[in-house]
Design an enzyme around this catalytic site. Structure first.
Site: not given
Ligand code: GUN
Length: 289
Positions: A53, A97, A120
């Site tokens: 990311k 996350q 998100d």
């Molecule tokens: N863990 C796995 N996929 C995601 C996501 O798209 N966002 C977040 N915050 N955590 C994750």
């Protein structure tokens, strides 16, 4: 193979170029879109995700900060960090996350994120906005699936879409997005009595369960569009989705591969949401002119 591939890498390149252009336009107005990524603990998969990311931000003209904390960070300290990021004008999007360590209430942390920075799309305000058709942020994975359908010119109006999976992150928002495009939507899950009977009626199938071979060729109507959200490993450790790709590709009209399908689209839509958040927060052109 009869099915045509929907290439998530190629579509991501196109969409990321648009993000970079929007970021460059904002920069001229004195705004650099900023994403904060917060990671608690040492989960190896999460470490890979957050690195990807952060790199995607750097590659497309977005500013990002990665905050990493040990797994024993207290919930109160994490909430305080989120509050500081809510008040940081250089940060337009906040991503904590998941999963979080068990002593932290993940929903409480998500609800602490300012909805205007919830890139998100997990906040209850974002979920409510999606449900009611109001402006908000859409969760990145189902949003990416919608972009994939759009990329092949698929008209959802009046079509039957079957979503397999009912998670808050993918299944439920996916169903709402398909409904907003006037598809007839069926949500299937672990208690569905006869999954094949449902999927065989579908013009579009989205598989989002996290289990291999949930969808096999005998469960697919010839010509249907199959979107595979799954991210699993087979016995040899090879990445695979929820769909039996080799079988289903002989029946479907369109299919997304794993890897190279929905996966890259999730990060792409995070960039889209972040640049969108920055645009919404930026002073209007009339005021800056
Ligand atoms: N863990 C796995 N996929 C995601 C996501 O798209 N966002 C977040 N915050 N955590 C994750």
């Amino acid at each position: 193979m009869t099915a045509q591939l929907i290439d998530g890498n190629a579509l991501s390149r196109t969409l990321r170029t648009e993000v970079a252009q929007r970021a460059a336009a904002l920069k001229i107005r004195g705004v650099v879109p900023g994403l904060a990524v917060v990671l608690v603990g040492e989960n190896p998969a999460s470490q890979v995700y957050v690195r990807n990311k952060v790199k995607a931000c750097a590659d497309n003209g977005l500013h990002s900060v990665l905050e990493q904390y040990p797994s024993d960070l207290s919930e109160a300290d994490l909430l305080a960090r989120v509050e500081a990021l809510n008040n940081d004008p250089a940060i337009h999007g906040i991503l904590v996350q998941l999963p979080l360590p068990p002593h932290i209430d993940a929903q409480k942390v998500i609800e602490a994120i300012a909805p205007a920075k919830d890139v998100d799309g997990f906040h209850v305000a974002s979920a409510g906005a999606l449900m009611t058709g109001l402006p908000g942020f859409w969760p990145c994975t189902p949003y990416g699936c919608m972009k994939m359908l759009e990329s092949i010119g698929f008209q959802l109006r009046g079509k039957h879409a079957v979503v397999i999976g009912r998670s808050n992150i993918v299944g439920k928002p996916m169903a709402l997005m398909l409904l907003a495009e006037s598809a007839t939507v069926t949500i299937c899950h672990s208690a569905t009595a006869d999954l094949g009977t449902m999927t065989r009626q579908a013009d579009v199938i989205v598989a989002a369960v996290g289990k291999r071979n949930v969808l096999t060729a005998d469960m697919v109507k010839p010509g249907a569009v199959v979107i595979d959200v799954g991210m699993n490993r087979n016995e040899e450790g090879k990445l695979c989705g929820d769909v039996d790709f080799d079988g289903v590709k002989e029946v479907a009209g369109w299919i997304t591969p794993v890897p190279g399908g929905v996966g890259p689209m999730t990060i792409t839509m995070l960039l889209v949401n972040t640049v969108e958040a920055a645009e919404r927060a930026a002073p209007s052109l009339a005021l800056t002119a």
